[in-house]
Design a protein around this motif. Structure first.
Motif, mmCIF file in Angstrom:
data_model
loop_
_atom_site.group_PDB
_atom_site.id
_atom_site.type_symbol
_atom_site.label_atom_id
_atom_site.label_comp_id
_atom_site.label_asym_id
_atom_site.label_seq_id
_atom_site.Cartn_x
_atom_site.Cartn_y
_atom_site.Cartn_z
ATOM 1 N N ILE A 24 0.845 -1.200 0.000
ATOM 2 C CA ILE A 24 0.000 0.000 0.000
ATOM 3 C C ILE A 24 0.877 1.246 0.000
ATOM 4 O O ILE A 24 1.766 1.385 0.845
ATOM 5 N N VAL A 25 0.614 2.135 -0.955
ATOM 6 C CA VAL A 25 1.333 3.403 -1.039
ATOM 7 C C VAL A 25 0.519 4.469 -0.308
ATOM 8 O O VAL A 25 -0.627 4.740 -0.667
ATOM 9 N N LEU A 26 1.109 5.053 0.729
ATOM 10 C CA LEU A 26 0.428 6.085 1.499
ATOM 11 C C LEU A 26 0.711 7.464 0.901
ATOM 12 O O LEU A 26 1.789 7.698 0.342
ATOM 13 N N PRO A 27 -0.230 8.388 1.018
ATOM 14 C CA PRO A 27 0.019 9.753 0.543
ATOM 15 C C PRO A 27 0.951 10.485 1.493
ATOM 16 O O PRO A 27 1.276 9.984 2.577
ATOM 17 N N ASP A 51 -2.345 6.943 16.364
ATOM 18 C CA ASP A 51 -2.288 5.487 16.307
ATOM 19 C C ASP A 51 -2.139 5.058 14.853
ATOM 20 O O ASP A 51 -2.623 5.735 13.944
ATOM 21 N N ALA A 52 -1.442 3.956 14.632
ATOM 22 C CA ALA A 52 -1.263 3.412 13.281
ATOM 23 C C ALA A 52 -1.261 1.898 13.377
ATOM 24 O O ALA A 52 -0.481 1.327 14.134
ATOM 25 N N GLN A 53 -2.157 1.251 12.615
ATOM 26 C CA GLN A 53 -2.325 -0.192 12.707
ATOM 27 C C GLN A 53 -2.572 -0.798 11.328
ATOM 28 O O GLN A 53 -3.130 -0.141 10.443
ATOM 29 N N VAL A 54 -2.151 -2.056 11.167
ATOM 30 C CA VAL A 54 -2.603 -2.849 10.023
ATOM 31 C C VAL A 54 -3.934 -3.464 10.419
ATOM 32 O O VAL A 54 -4.042 -4.104 11.469
ATOM 33 N N PHE A 55 -4.958 -3.237 9.585
ATOM 34 C CA PHE A 55 -6.324 -3.617 9.951
ATOM 35 C C PHE A 55 -6.894 -4.561 8.891
ATOM 36 O O PHE A 55 -6.769 -4.294 7.695
ATOM 37 N N PRO A 56 -7.511 -5.679 9.298
ATOM 38 C CA PRO A 56 -8.082 -6.610 8.313
ATOM 39 C C PRO A 56 -9.332 -6.036 7.653
ATOM 40 O O PRO A 56 -10.078 -5.264 8.264
ATOM 41 N N SER A 57 -9.544 -6.396 6.385
ATOM 42 C CA SER A 57 -10.728 -5.966 5.663
ATOM 43 C C SER A 57 -11.066 -7.009 4.615
ATOM 44 O O SER A 57 -10.245 -7.890 4.324
ATOM 45 N N GLN A 115 -11.007 -6.699 1.552
ATOM 46 C CA GLN A 115 -10.076 -6.544 0.435
ATOM 47 C C GLN A 115 -8.658 -6.986 0.786
ATOM 48 O O GLN A 115 -7.775 -6.972 -0.063
ATOM 49 N N GLY A 116 -8.436 -7.372 2.045
ATOM 50 C CA GLY A 116 -7.101 -7.756 2.500
ATOM 51 C C GLY A 116 -6.611 -6.792 3.565
ATOM 52 O O GLY A 116 -7.360 -5.924 4.041
ATOM 53 N N PRO A 117 -5.341 -6.903 3.953
ATOM 54 C CA PRO A 117 -4.819 -6.017 5.004
ATOM 55 C C PRO A 117 -4.892 -4.554 4.572
ATOM 56 O O PRO A 117 -4.502 -4.194 3.458
ATOM 57 N N GLY A 118 -5.416 -3.713 5.460
ATOM 58 C CA GLY A 118 -5.458 -2.284 5.223
ATOM 59 C C GLY A 118 -4.619 -1.566 6.262
ATOM 60 O O GLY A 118 -4.181 -2.168 7.250
ATOM 61 N N ILE A 119 -4.378 -0.298 6.046
ATOM 62 C CA ILE A 119 -3.626 0.519 6.998
ATOM 63 C C ILE A 119 -4.556 1.587 7.544
ATOM 64 O O ILE A 119 -5.139 2.366 6.796
ATOM 65 N N ALA A 160 -6.394 2.964 4.176
ATOM 66 C CA ALA A 160 -5.949 2.653 2.825
ATOM 67 C C ALA A 160 -5.898 1.145 2.643
ATOM 68 O O ALA A 160 -5.501 0.410 3.551
ATOM 69 N N VAL A 161 -6.312 0.672 1.453
ATOM 70 C CA VAL A 161 -6.333 -0.766 1.184
ATOM 71 C C VAL A 161 -6.183 -0.967 -0.322
ATOM 72 O O VAL A 161 -6.588 -0.108 -1.120
ATOM 73 N N ARG A 162 -5.600 -2.078 -0.718
ATOM 74 C CA ARG A 162 -5.519 -2.409 -2.140
ATOM 75 C C ARG A 162 -6.906 -2.823 -2.625
ATOM 76 O O ARG A 162 -7.534 -3.710 -2.063
ATOM 77 N N ALA A 163 -7.379 -2.158 -3.669
ATOM 78 C CA ALA A 163 -8.756 -2.346 -4.129
ATOM 79 C C ALA A 163 -8.942 -3.618 -4.948
ATOM 80 O O ALA A 163 -10.070 -4.048 -5.181
ATOM 81 N N GLY A 164 -7.876 -4.223 -5.434
ATOM 82 C CA GLY A 164 -8.003 -5.451 -6.218
ATOM 83 C C GLY A 164 -8.046 -5.214 -7.713
ATOM 84 O O GLY A 164 -8.020 -6.156 -8.492
#
Length: 257
Positions: free
Chosen positions: A161-164, A174-180, A182-186, A202-206
């Motif tokens: 994931i590319v963050l802005p 706080d900053a965490q990897v969060f399940p969704s 679509q897969g792991p999100g930030i 942010a998450v990879r949309a597929g």
């Protein structure tokens, strides 16, 4: 070699994609084509950024309240100018005026017609709202200290994931990897001037896509989302901060082109 059934995409189709003149299936064909061609995708992103900037430059300034009645009477005259302004937004450069007009007229390998923008993905917004609620819950618990260190390079290496580039005045709470789905999100929770507590998910949309920031109607929250390339982004703050969230999303999206 390319598969025999791969859609034939021409430059006119890419111009029509930039001007949002394709139907849903046609957009999907173009996005599949761009997902396999990074250079073409980069060119489309640049053209979309230019189209957005031209649209802002051509947009009339907000009318003062005493002039709203007169503005309504001028609506019919403005509609007569709509076609010209659409054509101007087509132009990524002066030399492409003719090609943009052809794309608007529907000429080329794909039949181009006026289409509606793709509907926002509910699963993405739902996942972002869940992550936002969890971040606020963690912040209220002494046994769950927030992680104030943000390492975009490490997160990209782990998740793709590319963050802005976030505003330096925003403080990470706080900053965490969060399940969704679509897969792991930030999920990152900030304290931001003018926004208060605001989270960025942010998450990879597929799939590849370029969707400029817009508001998502959600009770009780100000939510804006956008997609650049294969990563989708959702910004969430209080319901009274909706317009500020949209403006912040536009600034964030600008850093990804």
């Amino acid at each position: 070699m390319m598969p025999n059934d791969e859609p034939q995409i021409a430059e006119l189709d890419l111009d029509a994609y930039v001007d949002d003149q394709l139907t849903g299936p046609q957009r999907s064909d173009v996005e599949a084509y761009l997902a396999r061609r990074p250079q073409a995708a980069a060119r489309v992103m640049r053209d979309l950024a230019l189209r957005r900037d031209l649209g802002r430059a051509l947009a009339p300034p907000p009318a003062p309240r005493p002039l709203l009645g007169a503005a309504r009477r001028l609506a019919a005259a403005r509609r007569r100018d709509a076609r010209l302004r659409r054509m101007l937004r087509l132009v990524p450069a002066a030399m492409l005026v003719g090609m943009g007009w052809l794309a608007h007229a529907g000429l080329g390998p794909l039949v181009v017609s006026q289409g509606q923008a793709s509907a926002p993905p509910p699963a993405l917004v739902t996942a972002a709202l869940s992550a936002h609620e969890v971040s606020l819950l963690r912040l209220s618990m002494a046994s769950q200290p927030g992680i104030a260190r943000l390492d975009p390079a490490e997160m990209r290496a782990a998740t793709g994931i590319v963050l802005p580039a976030f505003d330096p005045s925003w403080t990470v709470r706080d900053a965490q990897v969060f399940p969704s789905p679509q897969g792991p999100g930030i999920e990152i929770l900030f304290e931001a001037p003018g926004l208060g507590q605001v989270s960025h998910f942010a998450v990879r949309a597929g799939s590849f896509g370029v969707t400029l920031p817009h508001l998502q109607k959600t009770p009780g929250q100000g939510v804006a989302w956008f997609q650049i390339g294969e990563t989708a982004h959702v910004l969430i703050a209080g319901a009274d901060k909706a317009e500020a969230v949209l403006a912040a999303s536009r600034r964030l999206s600008d850093t990804l082109y």
